[in-house]
Design an enzyme around this catalytic site. Sequence first.
Site, PDB file in Angstrom:
ATOM      1  CG  ASP A 196      -2.003   1.070   1.153  1.00  0.00           C
ATOM      2  OD1 ASP A 196      -2.257   1.593   0.053  1.00  0.00           O
ATOM      3  OD2 ASP A 196      -2.584   1.398   2.207  1.00  0.00           O
ATOM      4  CG  LEU A 197       5.512   2.420  -1.023  1.00  0.00           C
ATOM      5  CD1 LEU A 197       5.642   2.620   0.466  1.00  0.00           C
ATOM      6  CD2 LEU A 197       6.723   1.704  -1.580  1.00  0.00           C
TER       7      LEU A 197
END
Length: 288
Positions: A196-197
């Site tokens: 979830d960067l």
Amino acid sequence: MPHTTPAPEPAAAVAAAVSGDVRSCTRLGSSHAWTLHGGELADGRRFFAKIADGYAEALDSEAAGLRWFAEVSDGAAVPGVLAAGGGALVLEQVDEAGPTAEAADDLGRRLAATHRAGAQSFGAAWPGWLATLPLDNTPADQWPEWYARRRLLPYLRDARDRGFLDSADVAQLERVLARIGDLAGPDEPPARIHGDLWSGNVLWGRGGAVLIDPAAHGGHRETDLAMLRLFGAPHVQRVLAAYDEAFPLAAGWRERVPLHQLHPLLAHVCLFGRSFRSQLLDAARRLV
């Protein structure tokens, strides 16, 4: 969905989690289904805490991912987990500064080292979460099928059932799913990825970038890089260049960016509604 129980009183929840006294605890706001707090423990350590209201498993999953990332000594920095459990996640406080070109270069190299550390399979040994959405981390050996079955299909169905996507939208995404083996590019071993960067999950600390809020699992390394590009990140081109120098990417990775952005965009549709629909469909159109 998780059973909702009354949230514990914050200072008491932090104290119970760390098995010690809390000198101060101040509410900082809220995010999704948890409240955010900062303060100081009796021993002088400063902390940041999330207190869950019915989503304790999501915070336990986050803790597992942070600890997994911390195993890589030369990898991307993450905040230390001081304690987790009972609906609380207590982390070391990150002193933020500002993004610099040098910090971006360092992040690219460190992210490459984390990805190189690898994973036993695609998926993870713990249940996954993206905000309040459960992620199926059932392990698999091949990424294209795993990505389609564990990341795209569940959220495509959810978005359809909630009325956020119509039948034509679903058909557009299904055309991508039908070709996913061809679109995925060369086989890659499972990488140790954040999952979830987006830019908001990169804190630019005084000692460099620190990654927070992971949905960590064994995945495709291009997923993290595509996520960094999705909503824009400071010095993102320097991050990518430093990464590619340390751990060269396979030919055609830029053309595969929309494929890796489909899952986060589907998740955003499920979480926030039709406001992300057009961006999702545009990514799908670029693939087929």
